[in-house]
Scaffold this active site. Sequence first.
Site, mmCIF file in Angstrom:
data_model
loop_
_atom_site.group_PDB
_atom_site.id
_atom_site.type_symbol
_atom_site.label_atom_id
_atom_site.label_comp_id
_atom_site.label_asym_id
_atom_site.label_seq_id
_atom_site.Cartn_x
_atom_site.Cartn_y
_atom_site.Cartn_z
ATOM 1 N N GLU A 1 8.383 6.978 1.826
ATOM 2 C CA GLU A 1 8.339 5.934 0.787
ATOM 3 C C GLU A 1 9.450 6.139 -0.235
ATOM 4 O O GLU A 1 9.671 7.266 -0.716
ATOM 5 C CB GLU A 1 6.974 5.982 0.118
ATOM 6 C CG GLU A 1 6.344 4.636 -0.074
ATOM 7 C CD GLU A 1 6.092 3.884 1.229
ATOM 8 O OE1 GLU A 1 6.936 3.048 1.612
ATOM 9 O OE2 GLU A 1 5.055 4.125 1.856
ATOM 10 N N ASP B 1 11.647 -2.856 5.214
ATOM 11 C CA ASP B 1 10.693 -3.908 5.555
ATOM 12 C C ASP B 1 11.283 -4.906 6.555
ATOM 13 O O ASP B 1 10.615 -5.326 7.503
ATOM 14 C CB ASP B 1 10.236 -4.642 4.288
ATOM 15 C CG ASP B 1 9.526 -3.705 3.323
ATOM 16 O OD1 ASP B 1 9.157 -2.587 3.743
ATOM 17 O OD2 ASP B 1 9.361 -4.072 2.150
HETATM 18 C C1 GAF Z 1 9.267 -1.893 -0.774
HETATM 19 C C2 GAF Z 1 10.727 -2.152 -0.473
HETATM 20 F F1 GAF Z 1 10.910 -3.455 -0.108
HETATM 21 C C3 GAF Z 1 11.233 -1.234 0.616
HETATM 22 O O1 GAF Z 1 12.616 -1.421 0.790
HETATM 23 C C4 GAF Z 1 10.910 0.221 0.312
HETATM 24 O O2 GAF Z 1 11.786 0.723 -0.673
HETATM 25 C C5 GAF Z 1 9.445 0.385 -0.105
HETATM 26 O O3 GAF Z 1 9.080 -0.521 -1.122
HETATM 27 C C6 GAF Z 1 9.155 1.778 -0.593
HETATM 28 O O4 GAF Z 1 9.287 2.685 0.444
HETATM 29 O O5 GAF Z 1 8.458 -2.234 0.319
#
Ligand code: GAF
Length: 412
Positions: free
Chosen positions: A63, A202
């Site tokens: 994350e 994502d």
């Molecule tokens: C959100 C963001 F869109 C992703 O790119 C990522 O940084 C995530 O938070 C955290 O891991 O979903």
Amino acid sequence: MTDPAHPSSPPADAAAPASAGEVASPAPAGDVADRAAAGFRQRYGAPAAGRWAAPGRVNLIGEHTDYNDGFVLPFALPLRTVVAAAPDDGDRWTVWSELTGDQVGFGADEVAAPGRVPGWAAYVAGVVWALREAGHRVPGARLAVASDVPLGSGLSSSAALEAAVLAALVDLGGLDLPAEGRPRLAQRAENAYVGAPTGIMDQSAAIRCRAGHALFLDCRTEAVEHIPFDLAAAGLAVLVIDSRAPHRHADGEYASRRAACEKAAGLLGVPALRDVAAADLDDALARLDDDETRRRVRHVVTEDQRVLDAVALLRAGRVRDIGPLLTASHASMRDDFEITVPEVDTAVEAALAAGAYGARMTGGGFGGCVLALVDADRADAVADAVTTRYAERGFRAPGFHLATPAPGAHRL
Ligand code: GAF
């Protein structure tokens, strides 16, 4: 990330998961596709030329590592967004959404520069804009969108919408854009057109995931490895718990974490925090004056290592053994990166107390979902335990899904 910021989103409940204590299987596969097709026919008076689906995602581990050029391990959910579409004349795009009931139209002027289409349709206009920016001749189109991906739950409904629209426009226009090139383009739509400074996880999950696998992604090189993730064979399940926590300043906090990481990389003289090896972490921390910055760096560096460790365990078929890594990831997000909220901490604690092998918040933070790795035959009991603990603390009842790894964006 950006679904909570979705200015004209309907409330999260518009597509909410099952109610408290009930472990919901995802909606039947055909339903959302049928709804998109029926919506198209009703709206435009003719059948669509095709339907394209893209999934929501959970991130198993990794994350806030994506924008640090690090590693992530998401998998696609059976919950998906479906776009029914047909070509239209000229540079004209019309999109209808089942969730809002709105129909939005825009033309070449609105996609000439970022930000000219507001609200949920910005994700659609952003994809058109990014394709045109990249030199593609985007066909005009009429689109109808239906979705089972809940909004505002951190399951990446925005990336699912981008990925499904992108797949539709690429096919309708016969554009030369292989799957590997699509996440960057969809991310550009989100970063530059919508204005959300997200990483690439994502969009990669929504586009590149495979059924039965988790997606091990190197966010610097975009190299992927599809890691078999057969929960049923191991007698396990991933219980996704919607914390139902109101998002508290999620967008500003996300941007500030990203800025802190970039600043720390600069102070350490590396291109990105991914370049700090776990073995060098103590030396790196000793070179930083400020305790908060040290904790931010420690989260990212240890989280990258946890992804690598989880991948090694999964490659060895040791699914259950990733549990402690999930729980350690949560502690790191709570104590070092400071992106959890009481509801998600409570869900993690209750799931662990009820026998989960590991549990963690998934997604950008400040609310959203928790995932718990559980024995398949304990999923209901763990869900009940979380619901009970929530009630004791006076929180709004959580929601539940069982997650099995589904495919990325494709034509139906
Ligand atoms: C959100 C963001 F869109 C992703 O790119 C990522 O940084 C995530 O938070 C955290 O891991 O979903």
